[in-house]
Write an enzyme that holds these catalytic residues in place. Structure first.
Site, PDB file in Angstrom:
ATOM      1  N   GLY A  11     -26.943  11.307 -27.209  1.00  0.00           N
ATOM      2  CA  GLY A  11     -26.602  12.378 -26.277  1.00  0.00           C
ATOM      3  C   GLY A  11     -25.173  12.270 -25.825  1.00  0.00           C
ATOM      4  O   GLY A  11     -24.388  11.464 -26.330  1.00  0.00           O
ATOM      5  N   GLY A  63     -22.908  12.443 -22.046  1.00  0.00           N
ATOM      6  CA  GLY A  63     -22.892  12.570 -20.600  1.00  0.00           C
ATOM      7  C   GLY A  63     -21.659  13.307 -20.125  1.00  0.00           C
ATOM      8  O   GLY A  63     -20.933  13.927 -20.910  1.00  0.00           O
ATOM      9  N   GLY A  64     -21.440  13.242 -18.806  1.00  0.00           N
ATOM     10  CA  GLY A  64     -20.331  13.988 -18.235  1.00  0.00           C
ATOM     11  C   GLY A  64     -18.979  13.479 -18.679  1.00  0.00           C
ATOM     12  O   GLY A  64     -18.043  14.268 -18.836  1.00  0.00           O
ATOM     13  N   GLY A  99     -18.571  10.880 -21.355  1.00  0.00           N
ATOM     14  CA  GLY A  99     -18.593  10.059 -22.560  1.00  0.00           C
ATOM     15  C   GLY A  99     -19.857  10.251 -23.373  1.00  0.00           C
ATOM     16  O   GLY A  99     -20.834  10.847 -22.920  1.00  0.00           O
ATOM     17  N   VAL A 128     -23.258   9.022 -25.300  1.00  0.00           N
ATOM     18  CA  VAL A 128     -24.330   8.076 -24.983  1.00  0.00           C
ATOM     19  C   VAL A 128     -24.933   7.588 -26.295  1.00  0.00           C
ATOM     20  O   VAL A 128     -25.303   8.396 -27.163  1.00  0.00           O
ATOM     21  CB  VAL A 128     -25.401   8.720 -24.093  1.00  0.00           C
ATOM     22  CG1 VAL A 128     -26.489   7.711 -23.742  1.00  0.00           C
ATOM     23  CG2 VAL A 128     -24.772   9.286 -22.822  1.00  0.00           C
ATOM     24  N   LYS A 183     -23.119   4.260 -22.458  1.00  0.00           N
ATOM     25  CA  LYS A 183     -22.180   5.382 -22.383  1.00  0.00           C
ATOM     26  C   LYS A 183     -20.788   4.843 -22.715  1.00  0.00           C
ATOM     27  O   LYS A 183     -20.282   3.935 -22.049  1.00  0.00           O
ATOM     28  CB  LYS A 183     -22.200   6.015 -20.998  1.00  0.00           C
ATOM     29  CG  LYS A 183     -21.292   7.241 -20.883  1.00  0.00           C
ATOM     30  CD  LYS A 183     -21.373   7.856 -19.498  1.00  0.00           C
ATOM     31  CE  LYS A 183     -22.687   8.561 -19.281  1.00  0.00           C
ATOM     32  NZ  LYS A 183     -22.671   9.343 -18.009  1.00  0.00           N
ATOM     33  N   ASP A 239     -24.566  16.825  -9.190  1.00  0.00           N
ATOM     34  CA  ASP A 239     -24.810  17.416 -10.520  1.00  0.00           C
ATOM     35  C   ASP A 239     -26.293  17.329 -10.884  1.00  0.00           C
ATOM     36  O   ASP A 239     -26.648  16.948 -11.994  1.00  0.00           O
ATOM     37  CB  ASP A 239     -23.960  16.705 -11.574  1.00  0.00           C
ATOM     38  CG  ASP A 239     -23.805  17.534 -12.844  1.00  0.00           C
ATOM     39  OD1 ASP A 239     -24.062  18.760 -12.788  1.00  0.00           O
ATOM     40  OD2 ASP A 239     -23.455  16.968 -13.890  1.00  0.00           O
TER      41      ASP A 239
END
Length: 400
Positions: A16, A18-19, A21, A23, A38, A127
């Site tokens: 995935g 993240g905000g 970086g 994952v 991350k 968030d």
């Protein structure tokens, strides 16, 4: 074999983003388990500062997924957290659509519990959205939710990393006061929780702006179709445009949710059974459930619970003393022959006659008490000297 980071974390496959970086699923060679890592390239100083702020948040709670450790290597930095494999609320809605109200109450209760722990540390998440709410792969059992991604979270009183009039957050999940540039506060997180609740109940992303306009113009509407009235009272309070009209704390909202859940009807037999399964997929080639199938070179494989022992001791070992043989006693003399022993005894008795015991009378006692005289070597010269003196005196008398 994957890339080994900082001699400990072996990157397996991306799972995935993240905000700030990407994952990855990674293998921790010291703790011997898979973790989520991350990773950020150190190319953007602004993103790096957010990254450092995120990894500094340490919240230990069963419904919070906060960073656990971090490391830096060359031009990259990473931090790790527990690996959660059940996907996010987005996956759950994509599989099942709108969820039963009783199931939504369980998820909201866990989300508010985790948020209460975050707020207790004076941290505003900023968030909260379905993609940042992850689920453990619990199958058909009770769901377990984890609030994640603290990339833009901040503590109350900390300086902002952006200009005051710049809005930070995910569009569609921002509170009205955030859009106006107000300082981040706990009620803005609670507004986002109300939007997540509506998303779970309706199976689609709500229109936050339309809801805010309607609430402002007409007040609180009635419960939408399919949402029980007690549950709607809680959700609508979370969605109030005025922060003062919302719940002030996550704990207060959780108490109201518990009271509403008791008024809900029991789930019927026709309700679909919800299963939360693993969304990560199989491990790539070269990795198994217990880690890499081969030991990666240059990796510290020492478990974190073990203590290293130096290869060479600080002082040379003291040699063990050689055993000292115990003295062997001489063998006992052989017993003499009976004939020899009798002859020797008879011969000794014949050579040494028996001496009679001395008398014990008065004269004997007096002799014993008398001082012994001088030895013969001294007595003879004294006697001669006395005779000489006597003769000299006698001669002197004769010539007078």
């Amino acid at each position: 074999m994957g890339e080994v980071f900082a001699g400990r974390y072996e990157l397996v496959d991306p799972i995935g983003r993240g905000g700030v970086g990407a994952v990855w699923r990674a293998w921790d060679h010291r703790r011997r388990r898979y973790v989520a890592a991350k990773v950020l390239q150190q190319s953007d100083a602004h993103s790096l500062l957010r990254f450092v702020r995120e990894q500094a948040i340490r919240i230990d709670h069963p419904h919070v997924l906060a960073p656990a450790s971090w490391a830096a290597d060359d031009d990259k930095v990473l931090f790790t957290m527990d690996l959660v494999g059940g996907g996010s609320l987005v996956h759950l809605i994509g599989d099942y659509g709108p969820l039963p109200p009783s199931y939504v109450c369980v998820l909201l209760d866990q989300l508010l519990a985790g948020l209460a722990a975050v707020h207790a540390e004076d941290v505003v998440h900023r968030d909260i959205k379905p993609a940042n709410v992850l689920l453990e792969a619990t199958g058909t059992g009770r769901p377990r939710l984890r609030l994640s991604d603290f990339g833009i979270a901040m503590r109350l009183g900390e300086p902002r990393l952006t200009e005051t009039n710049l809005v930070v957050g995910t569009p569609g999940y921002l509170a009205p006061e955030q859009l106006l540039g107000a300082e981040p506060d706990f009620p803005s997180d609670l507004f986002a929780v109300g939007l997540v609740a509506l998303y779970l109940l309706e199976g689609a992303k709500p229109d936050a702006k339309a809801l805010t306009d309607y609430f402002t113009a007409h007040g609180t509407p009635g419960a939408p179709k399919g949402i029980p009235e007690p549950l709607w009272q809680v959700v609508s309070t979370l969605l109030q445009p005025d922060p003062q009209a919302r719940f002030r704390t996550a704990t207060g909202a959780r108490k109201a949710l518990a009271a509403a859940a008791e008024l809900l009807p029991e789930p019927g037999p026709d309700d679909e059974q919800i299963e939360i399964f693993d969304q990560l997929g199989p491990l790539p080639e070269g990795f198994g459930p217990n880690g890499p199938l081969k030991r990666a070179p240059g990796v510290d494989h020492t478990p974190v619970t073990e203590q290293r022992v130096p290869q060479y001791p600080a002082h040379p070992p003291t040699p063990a003393p050689s055993p000292v043989p115990s003295p062997v006693p001489p063998p006992p003399p052989a017993p003499p022959h009976p004939a020899t022993e009798t002859a020797s005894t008879a011969s000794y008795t014949a050579r040494v006659p028996e001496v009679p015991a001395p008398p014990v009378g008065r004269a004997a006692r007096r002799r014993a008490a008398r001082r012994p005289g001088p030895p013969a070597k001294v007595a003879i010269p004294l006697l001669l000297l006395a005779l000489a003196c006597y003769a000299t005196g006698f001669w002197a008398l004769a010539h007078i």
